[in-house]
Design a protein around this motif. Structure first.
Motif, PDB file in Angstrom:
ATOM      1  N   ASN A  64      11.267 -18.229 -47.875  1.00 60.79           N
ATOM      2  CA  ASN A  64      10.355 -19.009 -48.717  1.00 60.79           C
ATOM      3  C   ASN A  64       8.993 -19.162 -48.050  1.00 60.79           C
ATOM      4  N   ARG A  65       9.002 -19.465 -46.746  1.00 61.20           N
ATOM      5  CA  ARG A  65       7.737 -19.622 -46.021  1.00 61.20           C
ATOM      6  C   ARG A  65       7.032 -18.283 -45.847  1.00 61.20           C
ATOM      7  N   LYS A  66       7.807 -17.228 -45.620  1.00 60.40           N
ATOM      8  CA  LYS A  66       7.213 -15.903 -45.443  1.00 60.40           C
ATOM      9  C   LYS A  66       6.534 -15.434 -46.726  1.00 60.40           C
ATOM     10  N   ASN A  67       7.138 -15.719 -47.859  1.00 64.06           N
ATOM     11  CA  ASN A  67       6.616 -15.239 -49.135  1.00 64.06           C
ATOM     12  C   ASN A  67       5.618 -16.179 -49.788  1.00 64.06           C
ATOM     13  N   GLN A 120       0.112  -8.332 -41.391  1.00 68.03           N
ATOM     14  CA  GLN A 120      -0.321  -7.306 -42.347  1.00 68.03           C
ATOM     15  C   GLN A 120       0.270  -7.585 -43.724  1.00 68.03           C
ATOM     16  N   TYR A 121       1.522  -8.003 -43.745  1.00 66.87           N
ATOM     17  CA  TYR A 121       2.171  -8.355 -45.012  1.00 66.87           C
ATOM     18  C   TYR A 121       1.430  -9.524 -45.670  1.00 66.87           C
ATOM     19  N   LYS A 122       1.062 -10.530 -44.875  1.00 63.94           N
ATOM     20  CA  LYS A 122       0.368 -11.685 -45.414  1.00 63.94           C
ATOM     21  C   LYS A 122      -1.012 -11.284 -45.961  1.00 63.94           C
ATOM     22  N   ALA A 123      -1.692 -10.384 -45.272  1.00 68.64           N
ATOM     23  CA  ALA A 123      -3.000  -9.915 -45.724  1.00 68.64           C
ATOM     24  C   ALA A 123      -2.866  -9.164 -47.048  1.00 68.64           C
ATOM     25  N   SER A 124      -1.792  -8.411 -47.194  1.00 71.82           N
ATOM     26  CA  SER A 124      -1.588  -7.657 -48.439  1.00 71.82           C
ATOM     27  C   SER A 124      -1.210  -8.591 -49.592  1.00 71.82           C
TER      28      SER A 124
END
Length: 127
Positions: A64-67, A120-124
């Protein structure tokens, strides 16, 4: 005939070495490994005593926090989650001895998670 057998053996070895090379897990930086080691040492006993419900709570909290596009985990928080999830694989391998190999692969996968990949995932996500 002997030449053919040598050639086949040689090709087989090259393919085997090639597959092994590509299957290796990415290495983390020394700083990241130190963070993981300290978290592992401090949380190991606690995580090995987790119930399935506690593990599920941790697992879903991480995802949940990651997404969540509004939350960026710190390096320590990120590794706190991934190391605890990886450590729970030790418990699963103790509970289910026939699944030791799967648990070891799962643990290795979680320990190879990189904070840089996460960023990188967060930036995308923001695009």
């Amino acid at each position: 005939m002997r030449r053919l057998l040598q050639f086949v053996l040689f090709v087989f070895l090259i393919i085997l070495i090639n597959n092994t090379t590509y299957a290796q897990v990415k290495k983390l930086s020394v700083d990241d490994q130190l963070i993981q080691d300290s978290i592992y040492k401090s949380k190991k006993k606690k995580v090995l005593n987790f119930s399935m419900k506690e593990f599920d709570t941790l697992f879903f909290e991480y995802f949940n926090r990651k997404n969540d596009p509004n939350v960026v985990l710190t390096r320590k928080d990120f590794y706190n989650y991934t190391v605890q999830i990886a450590t729970f694989s030790d418990r699963l391998s103790a509970l289910y001895p026939d699944q030791k190999e799967v648990a070891a692969e799962n643990k290795e996968k979680w320990l190879s998670e990189s904070y840089e990949d996460y960023l990188q995932y967060k930036a995308s996500q923001k695009k």
